[in-house]
Enzyme design. Structure first.
Site, mmCIF file in Angstrom:
data_model
loop_
_atom_site.group_PDB
_atom_site.id
_atom_site.type_symbol
_atom_site.label_atom_id
_atom_site.label_comp_id
_atom_site.label_asym_id
_atom_site.label_seq_id
_atom_site.Cartn_x
_atom_site.Cartn_y
_atom_site.Cartn_z
ATOM 1 N N ILE A 21 5.562 1.734 -6.494
ATOM 2 C CA ILE A 21 5.740 0.793 -7.602
ATOM 3 C C ILE A 21 4.604 -0.215 -7.673
ATOM 4 O O ILE A 21 4.579 -1.063 -8.565
ATOM 5 C CB ILE A 21 7.082 0.039 -7.484
ATOM 6 C CG1 ILE A 21 7.187 -0.691 -6.136
ATOM 7 C CG2 ILE A 21 8.255 0.980 -7.689
ATOM 8 C CD1 ILE A 21 8.431 -1.538 -5.989
ATOM 9 N N GLY A 22 3.651 -0.124 -6.738
ATOM 10 C CA GLY A 22 2.535 -1.066 -6.757
ATOM 11 C C GLY A 22 1.416 -0.621 -5.843
ATOM 12 O O GLY A 22 1.632 0.112 -4.867
ATOM 13 N N GLY B 206 -2.298 -2.246 -4.089
ATOM 14 C CA GLY B 206 -3.186 -3.388 -3.907
ATOM 15 C C GLY B 206 -4.360 -3.037 -3.021
ATOM 16 O O GLY B 206 -4.511 -1.890 -2.581
ATOM 17 N N GLY B 207 -5.183 -4.035 -2.756
ATOM 18 C CA GLY B 207 -6.364 -3.802 -1.947
ATOM 19 C C GLY B 207 -6.054 -3.497 -0.504
ATOM 20 O O GLY B 207 -6.809 -2.794 0.171
ATOM 21 N N GLY C 48 -2.897 -2.266 0.592
ATOM 22 C CA GLY C 48 -1.843 -1.293 0.813
ATOM 23 C C GLY C 48 -1.081 -0.965 -0.456
ATOM 24 O O GLY C 48 -1.475 -1.342 -1.555
ATOM 25 N N VAL D 258 2.995 -0.408 -2.343
ATOM 26 C CA VAL D 258 4.385 -0.861 -2.312
ATOM 27 C C VAL D 258 5.271 0.240 -2.872
ATOM 28 O O VAL D 258 4.962 0.826 -3.927
ATOM 29 C CB VAL D 258 4.566 -2.153 -3.134
ATOM 30 C CG1 VAL D 258 6.025 -2.624 -3.050
ATOM 31 C CG2 VAL D 258 3.640 -3.247 -2.624
ATOM 32 N N LYS E 176 6.313 -2.399 1.699
ATOM 33 C CA LYS E 176 4.866 -2.525 1.589
ATOM 34 C C LYS E 176 4.209 -1.908 2.813
ATOM 35 O O LYS E 176 4.436 -2.354 3.934
ATOM 36 C CB LYS E 176 4.467 -3.999 1.458
ATOM 37 C CG LYS E 176 2.972 -4.234 1.311
ATOM 38 C CD LYS E 176 2.676 -5.725 1.103
ATOM 39 C CE LYS E 176 1.195 -5.992 0.938
ATOM 40 N NZ LYS E 176 0.902 -7.432 0.722
ATOM 41 N N ASP F 256 -4.454 -16.225 -3.430
ATOM 42 C CA ASP F 256 -4.641 -15.138 -4.398
ATOM 43 C C ASP F 256 -3.544 -15.185 -5.451
ATOM 44 O O ASP F 256 -2.882 -14.187 -5.737
ATOM 45 C CB ASP F 256 -4.635 -13.785 -3.692
ATOM 46 C CG ASP F 256 -5.178 -12.657 -4.585
ATOM 47 O OD1 ASP F 256 -5.855 -12.968 -5.578
ATOM 48 O OD2 ASP F 256 -4.921 -11.483 -4.276
#
Length: 408
Positions: free
Chosen positions: A61-62, A64-65, A67, A69, A82, A177
């Protein structure tokens, strides 16, 4: 009355016994809270793999830099899992930093860390059904645009979460962030700050006035990063204030963050602000748009000393906007079911203390859910109590405002 008194005595004895057992188990398992840190559940890797179908892409569902999710079902609970990148020491450090930051804090506007799996560098969080603020701004999954009232409330939630972080004792914490991707929304669109992988504790030395964290590894997201931080390497609470200003502009305009402060400043100067406002949020009161734009630009001033204090200045502006009476047909938030987001016809109180629309909470329980949709704690019982006082208040308000329920 005598029977109730006797029942109360019995329940108190059971409670005391349960507390003693819990204390004994904490001592045995070493889960006692030390130094203000909250105990975390340790999950086995096999549990995590099973919850995510071995990290299947369909569960993702996600991204990022540091890892990915995944949505998972773990120990009868829907959670967000995560998984940090396995390679490199950077991922290891960000993993440990996020654990150490979140295990010391609990706040309604910070995402709750439930547990960890250190073997696989995995964090288990509460699941946020409405995704990220970025998803909502882009109307992903065909969701409705956020109304301007809800955007102001979300701004206030973000502000509250940052104030809590910055006032942490003994050292304040800078998120580092802040951006819509790292603002998550629960069932009731209450926002919670997330992704603390590059958050840092702020130090105060004998030669400085402002607590800061000095680094030569600048991390963040372009468009939201404080220019002062990128040039000096000093991360401060005011760095988050700058990012918050850009987020305010995103909520106001829906536009790309790169160069947005310059665009908003020019619009204010040329009296063309209404031309760049995100009209999908409904009709913004002009006095609110100008006030929010000016506030956001103050947050984005280059000199961090000129940026407003979140607790003393910003929060007061946002609170006034939330409490300012609008259209007489705008219902009080108390009348809105936290699950369906509609005015309640038949409000009922559940075991978690929250009031829901009767049919909505009944469907929730009958579908097999054992946990509260608001607190994510297991219901102690499934009995529902009619909230007649609230029902009468809703009916009286509807009669006075001449606004039928169908209008909402």
């Amino acid at each position: 009355m005598e029977e109730l008194k006797q029942l109360q005595v019995e329940l108190q004895h059971k409670k005391d016994h349960a507390v003693r057992q819990a204390e004994e188990m904490r001592q045995i398992n070493g889960n006692t809270v030390f130094g203000g840190a909250f105990a975390l559940t340790e999950f086995r890797y096999e549990e995590i793999k099973q919850a995510t179908d071995d990290f299947d892409d369909s569960k993702k569902i996600g991204q990022g830099g540091c890892g990915s999710v995944y949505k998972g079902f773990l120990r009868h609970t829907t959670v967000a899992i995560k998984k940090f990148n396995s390679e490199g020491t950077t991922g290891e450090k960000e993993y440990n930093d996020e654990v150490e930051t979140l295990r010391r804090m609990r706040h309604p506007n910070l995402v709750t860390l439930i547990g960890v799996c250190r073997e696989a560098k995995v964090l288990v969080f509460e699941f946020m059904p409405n995704g990220s603020l970025e998803d909502c701004l882009q109307c992903k999954h065909q969701t409705k645009p956020l109304s301007w009232q809800m955007r102001i409330r979300i701004s206030a939630d973000i502000c509250t979460g940052l104030i809590f972080l910055h006032s942490n004792k003994p050292k304040g914490i800078a998120h580092g962030d802040l951006k819509p991707d790292n603002v998550l929304l629960d069932t009731s669109f209450v926002c919670k700050l997330a992704d603390f992988g590059i958050s840092r504790f702020l130090n105060l030395t004998n030669t400085t006035v402002t607590p800061y964290h000095l680094t030569n590894q600048i991390k963040g997201t372009m468009g939201y990063m404080d220019p002062g931080y990128t040039t000096s390497g000093e991360l401060t609470a005011q760095s988050d204030v700058y990012s918050f200003g850009v987020v305010l502009m995103r909520l106001l305009t829906g536009r790309n963050p790169l160069g947005l402060p310059i665009e908003v400043e020019a619009a204010l100067r040329n009296d063309t602000l209404q031309e760049i406002i995100d009209t999908s949020a409904g009709y913004w009161p002009p006095q609110y748009t100008k006030e929010l734009a000016r506030l956001a630009l103050r947050c984005c001033r280059y000199d961090r000393k000129e940026r407003p204090d979140l607790a003393k200045e910003v929060w007061g502006v946002l609170e006034a906007m939330m409490n300012c009476p609008g259209d007489k047909c705008q219902p009080p938030m108390l009348f809105i079911c936290p699950m369906s987001q509609e005015i309640m016809r038949d409000p009922h109180i559940a075991a978690d203390g929250f009031t829901y629309e009767g049919d909505t909470i009944k469907d929730w329980l009958q579908s097999g859910h054992t946990m509260s949709p608001m607190t994510y704690l297991t219901f102690t019982h499934h009995e529902l109590i009619p909230n007649n006082a609230l029902r009468f208040a809703i009916q009286e308000w509807q009669m006075q405002s001449f606004c039928p329920i169908a209008d909402f």
